[in-house]
Design a protein around this motif. Structure first.
Motif, PDB file in Angstrom:
ATOM      1  N   THR A 190      73.229  52.957  13.474  1.00 15.25           N
ATOM      2  CA  THR A 190      72.087  53.276  12.871  1.00 15.25           C
ATOM      3  C   THR A 190      71.541  52.239  12.047  1.00 15.25           C
ATOM      4  O   THR A 190      70.484  51.397  12.258  1.00 15.25           O
ATOM      5  CB  THR A 190      71.888  54.405  12.053  1.00 15.25           C
ATOM      6  N   GLU A 191      72.147  51.831  11.036  1.00 16.05           N
ATOM      7  CA  GLU A 191      71.607  50.965  10.054  1.00 16.05           C
ATOM      8  C   GLU A 191      71.283  49.265  10.639  1.00 16.05           C
ATOM      9  O   GLU A 191      70.257  49.003  10.583  1.00 16.05           O
ATOM     10  CB  GLU A 191      72.598  50.701   8.926  1.00 16.05           C
ATOM     11  N   PRO A 192      72.062  48.721  11.373  1.00 15.42           N
ATOM     12  CA  PRO A 192      72.166  47.501  12.246  1.00 15.42           C
ATOM     13  C   PRO A 192      70.746  47.591  13.189  1.00 15.42           C
ATOM     14  O   PRO A 192      70.108  46.733  13.361  1.00 15.42           O
ATOM     15  CB  PRO A 192      73.413  46.749  12.550  1.00 15.42           C
ATOM     16  N   PHE A 193      70.930  48.543  13.862  1.00 17.43           N
ATOM     17  CA  PHE A 193      69.997  48.765  14.814  1.00 17.43           C
ATOM     18  C   PHE A 193      68.348  48.903  14.267  1.00 17.43           C
ATOM     19  O   PHE A 193      67.393  48.087  14.883  1.00 17.43           O
ATOM     20  CB  PHE A 193      70.036  50.056  15.762  1.00 17.43           C
ATOM     21  N   VAL A 194      68.228  49.764  13.299  1.00 16.47           N
ATOM     22  CA  VAL A 194      67.010  49.789  12.704  1.00 16.47           C
ATOM     23  C   VAL A 194      66.635  48.342  12.049  1.00 16.47           C
ATOM     24  O   VAL A 194      65.298  48.056  11.984  1.00 16.47           O
ATOM     25  CB  VAL A 194      66.939  50.872  11.731  1.00 16.47           C
ATOM     26  N   LYS A 195      67.495  47.767  11.269  1.00 17.22           N
ATOM     27  CA  LYS A 195      67.236  46.436  10.805  1.00 17.22           C
ATOM     28  C   LYS A 195      66.645  45.616  11.851  1.00 17.22           C
ATOM     29  O   LYS A 195      65.899  44.739  11.628  1.00 17.22           O
ATOM     30  CB  LYS A 195      68.720  45.930  10.139  1.00 17.22           C
TER      31      LYS A 195
END
Length: 231
Positions: A114-119
């Motif tokens: 989730t986190e790197p994708f949303v970033k």
């Protein structure tokens, strides 16, 4: 009555035939402040891309075989310039080449996080600041407000990632830039693949800006990186 959600929040079209993953992507993007629409196949995605004019398209390369690549290529041939992120299971050079040739701006390696994708999504969709500034190097011009490149009066069609790479190079003329500097400043996130992704993008960027046989501007500094300078 106008759809206020669509007006306020950028719309991301998620093209994924794994419904569980599609729902997870959609939920994470909604929590990050984006409006999302899911398409489970390429045919539906084409219609939705035309009707909705989304701010971004996220598509799985493995969508019914290779139709994820074909969908990206079709969007580009129809004139769409929105950022396209390709979800990919492998990080081989041939996979990167196929991704770029299809017109994708970037790719995200599975397994999904989730986190790197949303970033990554935010890097592409955050509002751009600045006016009609232009950067020039010889006969090469970058219009930052229009996100357009020109050389000798010829408009050069670039993906967003290619534009950002050229912008970084032209902002540091005649300065040797290491691969690490380029990854940090152009990709701007914790890159999961090897740095030779830069070589793939440099190759296609050269093909585009030298399309009319113009002299080479992006020079390779063996073992170090690249520099924008006259040969």
């Amino acid at each position: 009555m106008p759809n206020l959600t669509l007006e306020r929040n950028p719309c991301v079209l998620v093209v994924e035939n794994d419904q569980i993953l599609a729902e997870r992507l959609s939920q994470d993007l909604k929590e990050a402040g984006y409006h999302t629409v899911i398409a489970l196949d390429a045919t539906v995605a084409c219609h939705q891309a035309c009707e909705l004019q989304p701010a971004m398209v996220v598509v799985d390369r493995a969508l019914s075989g290779e139709s994820g690549l074909r969908l990206c290529d079709q969007l580009r041939r129809e004139g769409s310039r929105v950022p396209v992120i390709m979800l990919m299971a492998h990080d081989r050079v041939e996979d990167r080449v196929a991704c770029i040739e299809a017109g994708a701006d970037d790719y995200f390696l599975k397994p999904y996080r989730t986190e790197p994708f949303v970033k990554m999504v935010r890097l592409y969709l955050e509002p751009k600041t600045g006016g009609s500034e232009q950067l020039r190097f010889g006969e090469l011009t970058l219009d930052l407000s229009q996100r357009r490149a020109m050389r000798n009066g010829r408009v050069i069609d670039l993906t967003m990632k290619e534009f950002e790479l050229l912008k970084y190079l032209i902002s540091h003329p005649r300065e040797v830039l290491t691969r690490e500097q380029i990854l940090e400043n152009v990709w701007g996130y914790d890159f999961m693949g090897e740095s030779n992704v830069i070589e793939v993008y440099i190759r296609y960027l050269r093909l585009k800006i030298e399309d009319e046989g113009e002299r080479r501007l992006i020079q390779t500094v063996r073992g170090v990186g690249y520099v924008l300078r006259e040969a």
